[in-house]
Design a protein around this motif. Structure first.
Motif, mmCIF file in Angstrom:
data_model
loop_
_atom_site.group_PDB
_atom_site.id
_atom_site.type_symbol
_atom_site.label_atom_id
_atom_site.label_comp_id
_atom_site.label_asym_id
_atom_site.label_seq_id
_atom_site.Cartn_x
_atom_site.Cartn_y
_atom_site.Cartn_z
ATOM 1 N N GLY A 4 -6.034 8.190 100.564
ATOM 2 C CA GLY A 4 -6.301 7.829 99.183
ATOM 3 C C GLY A 4 -7.199 6.615 99.109
ATOM 4 N N PRO A 5 -7.651 6.273 97.907
ATOM 5 C CA PRO A 5 -8.524 5.107 97.754
ATOM 6 C C PRO A 5 -7.791 3.821 98.128
ATOM 7 C CG PRO A 5 -7.779 5.921 95.612
ATOM 8 C CD PRO A 5 -7.361 6.944 96.621
ATOM 9 N N ARG A 6 -8.522 2.906 98.705
ATOM 10 C CA ARG A 6 -7.928 1.632 99.090
ATOM 11 C C ARG A 6 -7.841 0.717 97.872
ATOM 12 N NH1 ARG A 6 -9.981 -0.923 104.488
ATOM 13 N NH2 ARG A 6 -11.531 -1.848 103.097
ATOM 14 N N PRO A 7 -6.835 -0.141 97.819
ATOM 15 C CA PRO A 7 -6.761 -1.086 96.701
ATOM 16 C C PRO A 7 -7.974 -2.009 96.705
ATOM 17 C CG PRO A 7 -4.702 -1.029 97.963
ATOM 18 C CD PRO A 7 -5.710 -0.280 98.765
ATOM 19 N N SER A 8 -8.418 -2.368 95.501
ATOM 20 C CA SER A 8 -9.573 -3.258 95.369
ATOM 21 C C SER A 8 -9.113 -4.653 94.962
ATOM 22 C CB SER A 8 -10.564 -2.706 94.341
ATOM 23 O OG SER A 8 -9.950 -2.585 93.067
ATOM 24 N N VAL A 9 -9.728 -5.661 95.557
ATOM 25 C CA VAL A 9 -9.347 -7.052 95.343
ATOM 26 C C VAL A 9 -10.586 -7.867 94.986
ATOM 27 C CG1 VAL A 9 -8.518 -9.151 96.481
ATOM 28 C CG2 VAL A 9 -7.334 -6.985 96.855
ATOM 29 N N LEU A 10 -10.497 -8.609 93.888
ATOM 30 C CA LEU A 10 -11.514 -9.604 93.556
ATOM 31 C C LEU A 10 -11.018 -10.941 94.090
ATOM 32 C CD1 LEU A 10 -14.193 -10.242 92.085
ATOM 33 C CD2 LEU A 10 -12.826 -10.794 90.053
ATOM 34 N N PHE A 11 -11.737 -11.496 95.031
ATOM 35 C CA PHE A 11 -11.338 -12.715 95.734
ATOM 36 C C PHE A 11 -12.114 -13.885 95.130
ATOM 37 C CE2 PHE A 11 -11.112 -15.775 99.139
ATOM 38 C CZ PHE A 11 -9.980 -15.483 99.881
ATOM 39 N N VAL A 12 -11.407 -14.779 94.448
ATOM 40 C CA VAL A 12 -12.038 -15.873 93.720
ATOM 41 C C VAL A 12 -12.097 -17.108 94.606
ATOM 42 C CG1 VAL A 12 -11.952 -17.324 91.661
ATOM 43 C CG2 VAL A 12 -11.159 -14.943 91.549
ATOM 44 N N THR A 13 -13.311 -17.593 94.846
ATOM 45 C CA THR A 13 -13.498 -18.747 95.726
ATOM 46 C C THR A 13 -14.808 -19.441 95.367
ATOM 47 O OG1 THR A 13 -13.709 -19.455 98.050
ATOM 48 C CG2 THR A 13 -14.675 -17.337 97.479
ATOM 49 N N ASP A 14 -14.885 -20.715 95.699
ATOM 50 C CA ASP A 14 -16.143 -21.463 95.553
ATOM 51 C C ASP A 14 -16.582 -21.855 96.956
ATOM 52 O OD1 ASP A 14 -18.282 -23.076 95.039
ATOM 53 O OD2 ASP A 14 -17.205 -24.517 93.784
ATOM 54 N N LEU A 15 -17.426 -21.039 97.548
ATOM 55 C CA LEU A 15 -17.842 -21.265 98.933
ATOM 56 C C LEU A 15 -18.674 -22.534 99.091
ATOM 57 C CD1 LEU A 15 -18.763 -17.627 100.014
ATOM 58 C CD2 LEU A 15 -16.667 -18.884 100.495
ATOM 59 N N ALA A 16 -19.207 -23.056 97.999
ATOM 60 C CA ALA A 16 -20.039 -24.264 98.074
ATOM 61 C C ALA A 16 -19.236 -25.537 97.815
ATOM 62 C CB ALA A 16 -21.190 -24.173 97.073
ATOM 63 N N TYR A 17 -17.949 -25.404 97.499
ATOM 64 C CA TYR A 17 -17.164 -26.598 97.171
ATOM 65 C C TYR A 17 -17.013 -27.486 98.402
ATOM 66 C CZ TYR A 17 -13.441 -29.669 95.646
ATOM 67 O OH TYR A 17 -12.703 -30.779 95.344
ATOM 68 N N GLU A 18 -17.276 -28.771 98.218
ATOM 69 C CA GLU A 18 -17.178 -29.721 99.320
ATOM 70 C C GLU A 18 -15.914 -30.553 99.154
ATOM 71 O OE1 GLU A 18 -20.690 -32.050 99.741
ATOM 72 O OE2 GLU A 18 -22.034 -30.309 99.847
ATOM 73 N N ALA A 19 -15.001 -30.426 100.108
ATOM 74 C CA ALA A 19 -13.753 -31.181 100.084
ATOM 75 C C ALA A 19 -13.750 -32.147 101.264
ATOM 76 C CB ALA A 19 -12.558 -30.237 100.176
ATOM 77 N N ARG A 20 -13.163 -33.309 101.045
ATOM 78 C CA ARG A 20 -13.111 -34.316 102.105
ATOM 79 C C ARG A 20 -12.279 -33.813 103.280
ATOM 80 N NH1 ARG A 20 -12.143 -38.536 97.657
ATOM 81 N NH2 ARG A 20 -10.043 -37.708 97.852
ATOM 82 N N GLY A 21 -12.904 -33.761 104.454
ATOM 83 C CA GLY A 21 -12.183 -33.428 105.671
ATOM 84 C C GLY A 21 -11.827 -31.969 105.847
ATOM 85 N N ARG A 22 -12.310 -31.098 104.964
ATOM 86 C CA ARG A 22 -11.959 -29.687 105.051
ATOM 87 C C ARG A 22 -13.184 -28.844 104.734
ATOM 88 N NH1 ARG A 22 -8.204 -30.725 100.312
ATOM 89 N NH2 ARG A 22 -9.557 -32.537 100.278
ATOM 90 N N ARG A 23 -13.247 -27.655 105.357
ATOM 91 C CA ARG A 23 -14.317 -26.712 105.057
ATOM 92 C C ARG A 23 -13.679 -25.479 104.409
ATOM 93 N NH1 ARG A 23 -19.407 -26.711 106.845
ATOM 94 N NH2 ARG A 23 -19.338 -24.444 107.158
ATOM 95 N N TYR A 24 -13.591 -25.536 103.078
ATOM 96 C CA TYR A 24 -12.970 -24.441 102.342
ATOM 97 C C TYR A 24 -13.633 -23.103 102.656
ATOM 98 C CZ TYR A 24 -10.172 -27.352 99.117
ATOM 99 O OH TYR A 24 -9.243 -28.175 98.552
ATOM 100 N N CYS A 25 -14.963 -23.111 102.750
ATOM 101 C CA CYS A 25 -15.684 -21.845 102.886
ATOM 102 C C CYS A 25 -15.297 -21.113 104.163
ATOM 103 C CB CYS A 25 -17.181 -22.079 102.829
ATOM 104 S SG CYS A 25 -17.824 -23.211 104.076
ATOM 105 N N ASP A 26 -15.140 -21.839 105.274
ATOM 106 C CA ASP A 26 -14.804 -21.187 106.540
ATOM 107 C C ASP A 26 -13.481 -20.432 106.430
ATOM 108 O OD1 ASP A 26 -17.082 -22.236 107.606
ATOM 109 O OD2 ASP A 26 -16.097 -23.765 108.820
ATOM 110 N N GLU A 27 -12.510 -21.060 105.774
ATOM 111 C CA GLU A 27 -11.194 -20.431 105.646
ATOM 112 C C GLU A 27 -11.281 -19.139 104.846
ATOM 113 O OE1 GLU A 27 -7.479 -22.749 105.471
ATOM 114 O OE2 GLU A 27 -7.424 -22.116 103.370
ATOM 115 N N ASP A 28 -12.031 -19.158 103.748
ATOM 116 C CA ASP A 28 -12.103 -17.969 102.909
ATOM 117 C C ASP A 28 -12.981 -16.882 103.520
ATOM 118 O OD1 ASP A 28 -10.303 -18.947 101.162
ATOM 119 O OD2 ASP A 28 -11.703 -19.343 99.525
ATOM 120 N N ILE A 29 -13.982 -17.266 104.273
ATOM 121 C CA ILE A 29 -14.769 -16.259 104.996
ATOM 122 C C ILE A 29 -13.875 -15.529 105.994
ATOM 123 C CG2 ILE A 29 -16.607 -15.967 106.703
ATOM 124 C CD1 ILE A 29 -18.081 -18.282 105.231
#
Length: 275
Positions: A4-29
């Motif tokens: 059957g069809p696979r469930p579809s997911v909209l993944f909300v993230t800001d890959l350009a967000y810069e956080a001190r000491g963390r790389r948000y984008c790498d985690e979400d990728i």
């Protein structure tokens, strides 16, 4: 028989967000690459979520940055999700940071092990003596709007909108990570001046009972939560924050077996949410 069809997911993230000491984008990728094994996944910025969410089976909110940077868009997203009956992960019923920081006042009043917190000038006398105090907005995040003062005070008209807490001398900060109500791993910052230089932490039974109490209080059936605490000089754990909207997971700080177990548990949680 064809699958059957696979469930579809909209993944909300800001890959350009810069956080001190963390790389948000790498985690979400990394997370989206693994979720694609079981779901059809599309990524979008939080400002675009309300317009794009219709037609997806679920919306996963991950490293989307502090809501106060796009409050109007976030409010529109929440309203649209409720209108459509969209399954959101985490569900929009969280009582922790998702709803602001009122919970710190409520938990403090209820006698939970939390940093003493008040939000009204009339209650300032309830705070213990300390060498300094912190004033922060209830809707703040990522240290936005923090003030450090010598004596506890609230500006005129600030009742109910800002928090006051004593500055706590602590040995270290520790975070406990949960999927649904299941503990996954813990990390701590052995050097207080380096909050995001984290190392694996072996959580004992008392530690887990402490963290579980806040996860149970939050009553979220599905989703990811991070319970942030500090270990005082006296050895007591006190809640700093209950992050239930888009907690950064520091998956790069855990070993591969722990990371794989987390991803597998998240997939199971999402499937359960979708029924």
């Amino acid at each position: 028989m064809p699958a059957g069809p696979r469930p579809s997911v909209l993944f909300v993230t800001d890959l350009a967000y810069e956080a001190r000491g963390r790389r948000y984008c790498d985690e979400d990728i990394h997370l989206t690459s693994r979720l694609r094994e079981d779901f059809d996944v599309a990524l979008c910025h939080p400002r675009d979520a309300a317009a794009l969410m219709e037609g997806f089976d679920a919306v996963v909110v991950r490293n989307s940055g502090p809501v106060l940077h796009y409050q109007e868009a976030y409010d529109a997203f929440c309203a649209r999700a409720r209108e459509l009956g969209t399954r959101v992960y985490n569900p929009l019923t969280g009582r922790g940071d998702m709803a602001g920081k009122q919970y710190l006042v409520d938990l403090s009043r209820a006698g939970y092990p939390v940093i003493p917190t008040v939000d009204r000038a009339a209650d300032l006398g309830l705070l213990p003596g300390a060498e300094g105090y912190v004033i922060k907005p209830k809707l703040g995040a990522d240290s936005v709007g923090l003030q450090f003062v010598r004596t506890p005070a609230l500006p005129p008209g600030a009742d109910g909108t800002q928090l006051v807490q004593p500055r706590i001398d602590f040995r270290y900060e520790v975070s406990f990570y949960f999927v649904d109500h299941d503990f996954q791993y813990a990390l701590y910052a052995p050097h207080p001046e380096q909050r995001w230089v984290l190392e694996p932490y072996e959580a004992g039974a008392a530690d887990l009972a402490f963290a579980h109490a806040f996860v149970d209080w939050n009553t979220l059936d599905h989703g990811i939560q991070r319970v942030d605490a500090c270990r005082t000089e006296a050895g007591e754990l006190l809640l700093v924050e209950l992050e239930d909207l888009n907690p950064y997971l520091s998956l790069d700080r855990v070993g591969e077996p722990v990371r794989e177990a987390f991803v597998a548990r998240m997939k199971t949680s999402l499937r359960d949410l979708l029924g």
